[in-house]
Design an enzyme around this catalytic site. Structure first.
Site, PDB file in Angstrom:
ATOM      1  N   HIS A 124      -3.597-107.130   4.200  1.00 16.64           N
ATOM      2  CA  HIS A 124      -3.779-106.661   2.822  1.00 16.64           C
ATOM      3  C   HIS A 124      -2.755-105.617   2.434  1.00 16.64           C
ATOM      4  CE1 HIS A 124      -8.132-107.728   1.824  1.00 16.64           C
ATOM      5  NE2 HIS A 124      -7.742-108.516   2.790  1.00 16.64           N
ATOM      6  N   ARG A 149      -1.634-110.561   1.594  1.00 17.05           N
ATOM      7  CA  ARG A 149      -2.298-110.566   0.294  1.00 17.05           C
ATOM      8  C   ARG A 149      -1.777-109.391  -0.522  1.00 17.05           C
ATOM      9  NH1 ARG A 149      -8.774-109.761  -0.925  1.00 17.05           N
ATOM     10  NH2 ARG A 149      -8.248-107.611  -1.422  1.00 17.05           N
ATOM     11  N   TYR A 161     -10.205-103.194  -8.428  1.00 19.31           N
ATOM     12  CA  TYR A 161     -10.521-103.822  -7.168  1.00 19.31           C
ATOM     13  C   TYR A 161      -9.284-103.979  -6.273  1.00 19.31           C
ATOM     14  CZ  TYR A 161     -10.988-107.495  -3.844  1.00 19.31           C
ATOM     15  OH  TYR A 161     -10.944-108.174  -2.679  1.00 19.31           O
ATOM     16  N   ASP A 212      -6.189-112.219  -4.648  1.00 18.97           N
ATOM     17  CA  ASP A 212      -7.629-112.349  -4.891  1.00 18.97           C
ATOM     18  C   ASP A 212      -7.944-111.894  -6.316  1.00 18.97           C
ATOM     19  OD1 ASP A 212     -10.370-112.397  -4.814  1.00 18.97           O
ATOM     20  OD2 ASP A 212     -10.580-111.067  -3.070  1.00 18.97           O
ATOM     21  N   HIS A 214     -11.009-111.958  -7.524  1.00 20.79           N
ATOM     22  CA  HIS A 214     -12.344-111.353  -7.403  1.00 20.79           C
ATOM     23  C   HIS A 214     -13.250-111.692  -8.588  1.00 20.79           C
ATOM     24  CE1 HIS A 214     -14.973-108.362  -5.320  1.00 20.79           C
ATOM     25  NE2 HIS A 214     -14.282-108.838  -4.309  1.00 20.79           N
ATOM     26  N   GLU A 238      -7.428-116.697  -5.037  1.00 19.70           N
ATOM     27  CA  GLU A 238      -8.796-116.644  -4.503  1.00 19.70           C
ATOM     28  C   GLU A 238      -9.802-116.249  -5.577  1.00 19.70           C
ATOM     29  OE1 GLU A 238      -9.017-113.936  -1.215  1.00 19.70           O
ATOM     30  OE2 GLU A 238     -11.147-113.562  -1.547  1.00 19.70           O
ATOM     31  N   GLU A 264     -16.306-116.876  -0.281  1.00 23.94           N
ATOM     32  CA  GLU A 264     -16.738-115.789   0.609  1.00 23.94           C
ATOM     33  C   GLU A 264     -18.192-115.400   0.375  1.00 23.94           C
ATOM     34  OE1 GLU A 264     -13.760-112.810  -0.522  1.00 23.94           O
ATOM     35  OE2 GLU A 264     -15.333-111.671  -1.500  1.00 23.94           O
ATOM     36  N   ARG A 285     -13.701-120.539   1.924  1.00 25.11           N
ATOM     37  CA  ARG A 285     -13.745-119.207   2.535  1.00 25.11           C
ATOM     38  C   ARG A 285     -15.105-118.820   3.104  1.00 25.11           C
ATOM     39  NH1 ARG A 285     -10.654-115.350   2.430  1.00 25.11           N
ATOM     40  NH2 ARG A 285     -11.903-113.744   1.426  1.00 25.11           N
ATOM     41  N   HIS A 314     -13.383-115.535   5.108  1.00 25.71           N
ATOM     42  CA  HIS A 314     -13.491-114.130   4.721  1.00 25.71           C
ATOM     43  C   HIS A 314     -13.436-113.266   5.981  1.00 25.71           C
ATOM     44  CE1 HIS A 314     -16.363-111.073   2.521  1.00 25.71           C
ATOM     45  NE2 HIS A 314     -15.104-110.717   2.387  1.00 25.71           N
ATOM     46  N   ASP A 318     -16.380-105.388   6.074  1.00 27.06           N
ATOM     47  CA  ASP A 318     -17.841-105.448   6.188  1.00 27.06           C
ATOM     48  C   ASP A 318     -18.293-106.579   7.111  1.00 27.06           C
ATOM     49  OD1 ASP A 318     -16.696-106.535   3.599  1.00 27.06           O
ATOM     50  OD2 ASP A 318     -18.613-107.583   3.557  1.00 27.06           O
ATOM     51  N   GLU A 341      -8.575-114.288   7.157  1.00 26.80           N
ATOM     52  CA  GLU A 341      -8.367-112.943   6.614  1.00 26.80           C
ATOM     53  C   GLU A 341      -8.570-111.915   7.728  1.00 26.80           C
ATOM     54  OE1 GLU A 341     -11.170-111.826   3.569  1.00 26.80           O
ATOM     55  OE2 GLU A 341      -9.975-110.115   2.938  1.00 26.80           O
ATOM     56  N   TRP A 404     -17.818-107.603 -10.699  1.00 22.91           N
ATOM     57  CA  TRP A 404     -16.984-106.833  -9.768  1.00 22.91           C
ATOM     58  C   TRP A 404     -16.476-107.767  -8.686  1.00 22.91           C
ATOM     59  CZ3 TRP A 404     -16.726-105.872  -4.482  1.00 22.91           C
ATOM     60  CH2 TRP A 404     -15.682-104.987  -4.119  1.00 22.91           C
TER      61      TRP A 404
HETATM   62  C1  GCO Z   1     -12.012-110.134   0.306  1.00 26.53           C
HETATM   63  C2  GCO Z   1     -13.179-109.663  -0.442  1.00 26.53           C
HETATM   64  C3  GCO Z   1     -13.819-108.388  -0.043  1.00 26.53           C
HETATM   65  C4  GCO Z   1     -15.186-108.270  -0.654  1.00 26.53           C
HETATM   66  C5  GCO Z   1     -16.101-107.516   0.231  1.00 26.53           C
HETATM   67  C6  GCO Z   1     -17.506-107.520  -0.307  1.00 26.53           C
HETATM   68  O1  GCO Z   1     -11.414-111.075  -0.147  1.00 26.53           O
HETATM   69  O2  GCO Z   1     -11.743-109.578   1.354  1.00 26.53           O
HETATM   70  O3  GCO Z   1     -13.211-110.047  -1.768  1.00 26.53           O
HETATM   71  O4  GCO Z   1     -13.048-107.248  -0.174  1.00 26.53           O
HETATM   72  O5  GCO Z   1     -15.159-107.677  -1.910  1.00 26.53           O
HETATM   73  O6  GCO Z   1     -16.014-108.071   1.498  1.00 26.53           O
HETATM   74  O7  GCO Z   1     -18.429-107.245   0.664  1.00 26.53           O
HETATM   75 MG    MG Z   2     -12.190-111.936  -1.825  1.00 31.15          MG
END
Ligand code: GCO
Ligand code: MG
Length: 404
Positions: A124, A149, A161, A212, A214, A238, A264, A285, A314, A318, A341, A404
């Site tokens: 990233h 990315r 984001y 991404d 999002h 994405e 994801e 994903r 993904h 987290d 990723e 979001w």
């Molecule tokens: C990604 C994601 C994350 C998510 C996060 C939510 O492509 O890595 O979009 O950043 O927002 O994992 O829990």
């Molecule tokens: Mg994402």
């Protein structure tokens, strides 16, 4: 040759961020780990496991992975959904870990063995400005990444984001109550093509570039962005639109050849069946942790393979090191693997979850220790108690609640 389960417990820890981990132990004293982290909703899965799943596991044969999956899925009556499928995933991955440890083999050997040298990952690069993001991308390339990315701040928006304070670790779940981001689609749509133009000028063409969205565009806006990015050959766009609107992907397809990735937040094969069968996406994903474990993700990958759709799991912070290891065993042994990723975890997280996987030359390899090759230091985990953390919310500049 049965291996009865004698213990199943949930460990919640927060070494820099929250993680929920299921630990299952057999009568021979072999244990397996499964990640059960659902960002911002962690305790819902922990309670689902502790109250409703762990009691069912005691006395069952740890080797009967498929039967256990069917038992938990069909037996709940309430099917699918992120909470339930994350809980099933945790059991499933822990049982694969146990089986591989008993076999004395790294898990990928049980999944068919390696069909490539390693798992190509993307990192990233992000920054407050286009210039800063491109500098970050150069840094990633110099670290050996073959795919990067790009996310950048948007001029005129005070936060957005994908832009982090700590460059190697991106942590959006950053507050005890949700922070508020702001959004403007026109400003964003002007910025992204400039970002890609600047990145290609500096980085050349030997590195894959990803982006991404999002979940923030309408289908026709996404079609326009895909078209604007075509000269820079992105590897993928994405989550261009919210995936509930599956037919929206046909509109995007009608306007651009930029490859599309989504999934994801998908919980099961039913969330992506139409997208795959109708040729509306290029990368799926869905992950081990949120889509029902290795048992279910393998089914998704098998369906995707029929339609020339590749995997692109993904792998944000987290998803714990337990999930990352499972994703690597899966990616190493799945023929239609596309890319993985890879957001690095903090040193605090790595210390709680000692692991064998390692990065070299743009790829991760899960290592050859029996099982997943990840452990949980419970003593250290106990020193990092749960601390409530939410993902941000997002509003348009006039105050309208947005995605979001
Ligand atoms: C990604 C994601 C994350 C998510 C996060 C939510 O492509 O890595 O979009 O950043 O927002 O994992 O829990
Ligand atoms: Mg994402």
């Amino acid at each position: 040759m049965a291996s009865p389960i004698v213990d199943a417990k949930v460990v919640i820890t927060s070494p820099g961020r929250n993680f929920v981990t299921l630990k299952i132990t057999t009568a021979e004293g072999v244990y397996g780990l499964g990640d059960a982290t659902l960002n911002g909703r962690e305790l819902a899965v922990a309670a689902y496991l502790t109250e409703h799943v762990c009691p069912l596991l005691i006395g069952k044969d740890a080797h009967r992975i498929e039967d256990m999956w069917q038992y938990l899925y069909r037996g709940a009556y309430w099917r699918g959904g992120p909470v339930g499928m994350t809980a099933i995933a945790a059991v499933d991955v822990a049982l694969w870990d146990i089986k591989a440890k008993i076999a004395g083999l790294p898990l990928y050997q049980l999944l068919g063995g390696a069909c490539r040298d390693g798992v190509t990952v993307y990192g990233h690069a992000n920054g407050a400005t286009i210039e800063e993001t491109v500098q970050e991308a150069i840094r990633y390339r110099d670290l050996g990444y073959r795919a990067i990315r790009l996310q950048s701040g948007v001029p005129g928006l005070k936060s957005t984001y994908g832009v982090s304070r700590d460059k190697m670790f991106y942590e959006p779940a950053d507050a005890a109550l949700p922070t508020e981001n702001e959004w403007s689609t026109p400003r964003y749509l002007r910025m992204v093509p400039q970002l890609f133009k600047a990145a290609r000028a500096e980085l050349g063409w030997d590195v894959e570039l990803l982006h991404d969205v999002h979940h923030r565009l309408t289908p026709i806006e996404a079609g326009r962005l895909g078209k604007d990015l075509e000269p820079y050959r992105p590897f993928w766009l994405e989550d261009a639109v919210t995936a509930e609107h599956q037919a929206g992907f046909r509109t995007i397809r009608d306007h651009t050849t930029t490859p599309l990735a989504v999934g994801e937040i998908f919980s099961s094969i039913w969330d992506c069946k139409t997208l795959i069968e109708e040729g509306l996406i290029d990368f799926i994903r869905a992950t081990v942790v949120h889509a029902g474990g290795l048992t279910h993700l393998r089914r998704i990958a098998a369906l995707a393979d029929l339609y020339h759709v590749k995997t692109g799991c993904h792998g944000a912070t987290d998803l714990s090191p337990v999930s990352m290891a499972a994703a690597l065993h899966f990616g190493l042994s799945t023929s239609n693997f596309g890319i993985q990723e890879y957001m690095r975890h903090t040193p605090e997280t790595d210390a709680v979850f000692p692991h064998n996987y390692g990065f070299e030359d743009g790829m991760l390899h899960p290592g050859d220790a029996p099982g997943l090759g990840v452990d949980l230091d419970e003593g250290l985990a106990a020193r990092h108690p749960y601390s409530r953390a939410y993902l941000p919310v997002n509003r348009l500049q006039d105050g309208t609640m947005f995605n979001w």
